[in-house]
Design a protein around this motif. Structure first.
Motif, short mmCIF file in Angstrom:
data_model
loop_
_atom_site.label_atom_id
_atom_site.label_comp_id
_atom_site.label_asym_id
_atom_site.label_seq_id
_atom_site.Cartn_x
_atom_site.Cartn_y
_atom_site.Cartn_z
N HIS A 1 4.02 14.74 -9.04
CA HIS A 1 3.52 15.78 -8.14
C HIS A 1 4.51 16.09 -7.02
O HIS A 1 4.23 16.91 -6.16
CB HIS A 1 2.20 15.34 -7.50
CG HIS A 1 1.18 14.91 -8.50
ND1 HIS A 1 0.46 15.80 -9.27
CD2 HIS A 1 0.78 13.67 -8.88
CE1 HIS A 1 -0.36 15.13 -10.06
NE2 HIS A 1 -0.18 13.84 -9.86
N ALA B 1 4.06 5.62 -5.56
CA ALA B 1 4.03 5.63 -7.02
C ALA B 1 3.02 6.67 -7.53
O ALA B 1 3.27 7.32 -8.54
CB ALA B 1 3.68 4.24 -7.56
N GLN B 2 1.91 6.84 -6.83
CA GLN B 2 0.89 7.82 -7.24
C GLN B 2 1.37 9.25 -7.05
O GLN B 2 0.85 10.17 -7.68
CB GLN B 2 -0.41 7.59 -6.48
CG GLN B 2 -1.11 6.33 -6.91
CD GLN B 2 -2.39 6.09 -6.14
OE1 GLN B 2 -2.69 6.78 -5.18
NE2 GLN B 2 -3.15 5.10 -6.57
N LEU B 3 2.36 9.46 -6.20
CA LEU B 3 2.88 10.80 -5.98
C LEU B 3 3.76 11.27 -7.13
O LEU B 3 3.99 12.48 -7.27
CB LEU B 3 3.69 10.84 -4.67
CG LEU B 3 2.91 10.57 -3.38
CD1 LEU B 3 3.87 10.55 -2.20
CD2 LEU B 3 1.82 11.59 -3.18
N GLU B 4 4.22 10.33 -7.94
CA GLU B 4 5.10 10.68 -9.05
C GLU B 4 4.43 11.70 -9.97
O GLU B 4 3.25 11.59 -10.27
CB GLU B 4 5.51 9.43 -9.82
CG GLU B 4 6.44 8.53 -9.02
CD GLU B 4 6.86 7.29 -9.76
OE1 GLU B 4 7.02 7.35 -11.01
OE2 GLU B 4 7.03 6.26 -9.11
N THR C 1 3.89 1.51 -1.13
CA THR C 1 4.53 1.58 -2.45
C THR C 1 3.56 2.16 -3.48
O THR C 1 3.95 3.00 -4.29
CB THR C 1 5.01 0.18 -2.89
OG1 THR C 1 5.97 -0.28 -1.93
CG2 THR C 1 5.64 0.21 -4.27
N ALA C 2 2.31 1.71 -3.43
CA ALA C 2 1.31 2.21 -4.37
C ALA C 2 1.10 3.71 -4.19
O ALA C 2 1.01 4.46 -5.17
CB ALA C 2 -0.01 1.46 -4.19
N LEU C 3 1.03 4.17 -2.95
CA LEU C 3 0.86 5.60 -2.71
C LEU C 3 2.07 6.38 -3.20
O LEU C 3 1.92 7.40 -3.86
CB LEU C 3 0.63 5.88 -1.23
CG LEU C 3 0.48 7.36 -0.89
CD1 LEU C 3 -0.75 7.95 -1.56
CD2 LEU C 3 0.41 7.57 0.60
N GLN D 1 0.83 -1.20 0.00
CA GLN D 1 0.00 0.00 0.00
C GLN D 1 0.87 1.26 0.00
O GLN D 1 0.58 2.22 -0.70
CB GLN D 1 -0.92 0.01 1.22
CG GLN D 1 -1.96 -1.08 1.18
CD GLN D 1 -2.68 -1.21 2.51
OE1 GLN D 1 -2.08 -1.04 3.57
NE2 GLN D 1 -3.96 -1.53 2.46
N ILE E 1 11.24 3.44 -7.07
CA ILE E 1 10.33 4.57 -6.86
C ILE E 1 11.07 5.71 -6.16
O ILE E 1 10.85 6.89 -6.48
CB ILE E 1 9.07 4.13 -6.10
CG1 ILE E 1 8.25 3.20 -7.00
CG2 ILE E 1 8.24 5.34 -5.67
CD1 ILE E 1 7.03 2.62 -6.38
N ASN F 1 12.78 7.60 -8.80
CA ASN F 1 11.86 8.47 -9.55
C ASN F 1 11.58 9.75 -8.77
O ASN F 1 11.55 10.85 -9.35
CB ASN F 1 10.56 7.74 -9.85
CG ASN F 1 10.73 6.59 -10.80
OD1 ASN F 1 11.74 6.50 -11.50
ND2 ASN F 1 9.77 5.70 -10.83
#
Length: 136
Positions: A25, A20-23, A16-18, A14, A50, A53
């Motif tokens: 921004h 990744a979604q910040l990329e 990691t998913a969050l 979870q 990540i 990134n």
């Protein structure tokens, strides 16, 4: 603060998913007083790819971010200066940290299931009297 607590206590997948979604921004979030903490927490929980990134986004705006106190702290915590100058060393450092974190999570994850430990957090978990019971 809610997102920060979520990232801190989320399962690895979870978090990691969050992260990744910040990329895409990261730079704008790093400028914000509250969101900069979320970037730091997400960075700490993310896998190395990540993290790279996130560091790439921050490195692209490094000079501008240095003028903003909360962004400067994000740059420091993510070690973006090392990333900019010696990326291979940065990756090695992050990889070592990830291995240590995975080991600690395995160890602590196993302890959390022993005797119900890990279910309560805060003063109540430390043996402090419950606020309801301490009223006179």
């Amino acid at each position: 603060r809610l997102v920060e607590a979520y990232v801190e206590n989320a399962a690895v997948g979870q978090a990691t998913a969050l992260a990744a979604q910040l990329e895409g921004h990261v730079v704008e979030l790093a400028k914000d007083v509250n969101a900069s903490y979320v970037i730091q927490k997400a960075f700490n929980r993310a896998p190395v790819d990540i993290k790279a990134n996130i560091a790439t986004e921050l490195a692209a705006r490094y000079d501008a971010l240095l003028r903003i106190p909360q962004a400067m702290m994000v740059l420091k915590r993510c070690n973006v200066d090392l990333f900019r100058h010696r990326e291979a060393e940065w990756r090695q450092q992050q990889q070592q940290g990830s291995k240590r974190d995975q080991l600690m999570e395995r160890m602590l994850g196993g302890l959390a299931n022993v005797g119900g430990a890990g279910k309560r957090k805060g003063p109540a978990a430390w043996g402090a009297p419950d606020a309801k019971r301490s009223r006179h």
